[in-house]
Design an enzyme around this catalytic site. Structure first.
Site, PDB file in Angstrom:
ATOM      1  N   ASP A 119     -12.530   8.838   9.071  1.00 14.95           N
ATOM      2  CA  ASP A 119     -11.960   9.885   8.204  1.00 14.95           C
ATOM      3  C   ASP A 119     -13.014  10.515   7.303  1.00 14.95           C
ATOM      4  OD1 ASP A 119      -9.386   9.560   9.142  1.00 14.95           O
ATOM      5  OD2 ASP A 119      -8.773   8.206   7.528  1.00 14.95           O
TER       6      ASP A 119
ATOM      7  N   ARG B  62      -8.994   0.707  -7.337  1.00 18.04           N
ATOM      8  CA  ARG B  62      -8.937   2.176  -7.364  1.00 18.04           C
ATOM      9  C   ARG B  62      -9.368   2.809  -8.686  1.00 18.04           C
ATOM     10  NH1 ARG B  62      -9.857   2.318  -2.275  1.00 18.04           N
ATOM     11  NH2 ARG B  62      -8.069   2.085  -0.896  1.00 18.04           N
TER      12      ARG B  62
ATOM     13  N   ASP C 297      -2.698   5.115  -3.002  1.00 14.87           N
ATOM     14  CA  ASP C 297      -4.096   5.242  -3.421  1.00 14.87           C
ATOM     15  C   ASP C 297      -4.463   6.650  -3.881  1.00 14.87           C
ATOM     16  OD1 ASP C 297      -4.685   2.580  -3.114  1.00 14.87           O
ATOM     17  OD2 ASP C 297      -5.085   2.794  -0.971  1.00 14.87           O
TER      18      ASP C 297
ATOM     19  N   SER D   2      -4.943  -0.343   9.514  1.00 15.46           N
ATOM     20  CA  SER D   2      -5.632   0.312   8.408  1.00 15.46           C
ATOM     21  C   SER D   2      -5.954  -0.777   7.382  1.00 15.46           C
ATOM     22  CB  SER D   2      -4.719   1.381   7.804  1.00 15.46           C
ATOM     23  OG  SER D   2      -5.203   1.725   6.540  1.00 15.46           O
TER      24      SER D   2
END
Ligand code: ARG
Length: 396
Positions: A15, A94, A123, A173
């Site tokens: 990505d 995060r 996220d 993922s």
């Protein structure tokens, strides 16, 4: 004229690798990638890939120690576990990532920050709210959310531009940092299906774990772990050590259907060996050193704290206020906890503390007993008085 600059949070995966040329083509800007090591990252190889896919500059940051001191340990002291099961590894990473990105954007003079979060997860919220808190003026770009490419589209896009992409499709993922690993998507989306062994990487299946249990002693100083079996360790080292040891004994697997902030339920597989051991040990030391009232209030605070972390509200006065309360509760949470790891289980089997409220001469049934039995009679008669009165008069 110098080109505009965009900072991109770069993991080295498909990505964000595709995002580099995509941003250059769509925004006509220089791309500065930022890769942050929160525990499991090979910074050098990712940095090299960033340049290969077209970044003008690749910045790497080792933030492991900051993660532990400013995020993981406060969350441990707070007892922050989302929905009673998830120690919040991704969620705690995060806000730190957001802060690092904002700092780099300022120091590099970038007008925007790009990240690779999808439009379905928590996220994107954590990162964007975090960036807004630290650097309110900056623009945010979320290519993966906006470009509408499937995985195959991304591979085609990469091929057309000769990007050196490693296209081996991982089945899940995955996100990981020192506090744990999470896997989602693929076949895990069927909540009835038992996770295949390949979903796990940090922990052994119990069929592969040692037959004999292992015992460890963890020392805490004011609610923070500082040594194992008498050997002092820094936070990063201690967490790495426990991840390895507890993972070898199959400790740390979590299979949870959780409630996301964006309103959907998702099935998540977590591995958090160190976090699970440390939370269990810390809690048991609190049982010894906090009063009943402190413990009850603290458990409510724990839940609130977990929700704040999960919901991306790290940079708030509310979180700071809870931290102040939590810190105060930790004044006497100093001592040692003995833990047994065996066949996927982590069991606290002993605890001691210099300021323990547990007093043997009060608890004991043997001759050294100092509890005043005779005063129990008077206590019960006063304590039971309203119950007795109401029952007599109102015939409940
Ligand atoms: N559901 C977890 C959370 O919101 C983990 C998300 C991690 N992302 C991933 N791609 N596995 O904290």
């Amino acid at each position: 004229m110098a080109k505009d600059k965009i900072v991109l949070a770069y993991s080295g995966g498909l990505d964000t690798s595709v995002a580099v040329p995509w941003l250059i083509e769509n925004y006509d800007a220089d791309i500065i990638t930022v890769t942050i090591d929160l525990g499991m990252v090979d910074l050098e190889s990712i940095k090299a890939r960033a340049i290969e896919v077209g970044a003008a500059k690749a910045i790497t940051i080792d933030a492991k120690d900051t993660l532990v001191q400013e995020f993981l340990f406060p969350a441990l002291q707070a007892g922050a576990i989302y929905e009673d099961i998830y120690p919040l590894a991704t969620a705690l990473g995060r806000p730190l990532i957001a802060r690092c990105l904002a700092e780099v954007a300022v120091s590099e003079g970038a007008y925007a920050i790009a990240h690779g979060c999808t439009g379905k997860g928590n996220d994107q919220v954590r990162i964007e709210v975090g960036i807004a808190a630290v650097e309110p003026g900056i623009q945010v770009i979320a290519p993966i959310r906006d470009w509408g490419m499937s995985r195959d589209d991304e591979l085609d896009y990469a091929q057309e531009r000769n990007l050196p992409i490693n296209a081996s499709k991982s089945r899940f993922s995955v996100d990981e940092n020192l506090w744990g690993r999470s896997a989602e998507a693929g076949e895990l989306e069927d909540p009835w299906l038992e996770p295949p062994e390949e979903a796990y990487e940090w922990t052994q299946p119990v069929t592969n774990t040692p037959d004999d249990p292992i015992y460890i002693e963890i020392h805490f100083n004011k609610g923070l772990p500082t040594a194992i079996n008498g050997e002092s360790m820094d936070g990063v080292g201690l967490i790495n050590y426990l991840n390895n040891l507890a993972g070898t004994h199959g400790v740390g697997r979590i299979d949870h259907v959780e409630n996301r902030l964006v309103g959907i339920k998702s099935r998540e597989i977590y591995e958090s060996p160190a976090a699970i051991v440390l939370h269990a040990a810390h809690k048991s030391l609190e049982n010894l050193t906090l009063s009943k009232d402190q413990a009850r209030t603290k458990s409510k605070i724990s839940q609130e704290y977990a929700d704040i972390v999960y919901n991306g509200l790290w940079f708030t006065a509310h979180r700071q206020d809870l931290d102040a309360y939590v810190k105060s509760t930790q004044r006497y949470v100093t001592g040692d906890v003995k833990v047994r790891l065996h066949k996927g289980t982590c069991t606290v089997v002993g605890r001691k503390a210099p300021d323990a409220l547990y007093q043997h001469q009060l608890a004991t049934y043997d001759r050294s007993d100092e509890f005043d039995h005779s005063s129990a009679e008077g206590f019960i008669s006063i304590y039971g008085l309203p119950v007795k009165t109401q029952n007599q008069i109102q015939k409940l």
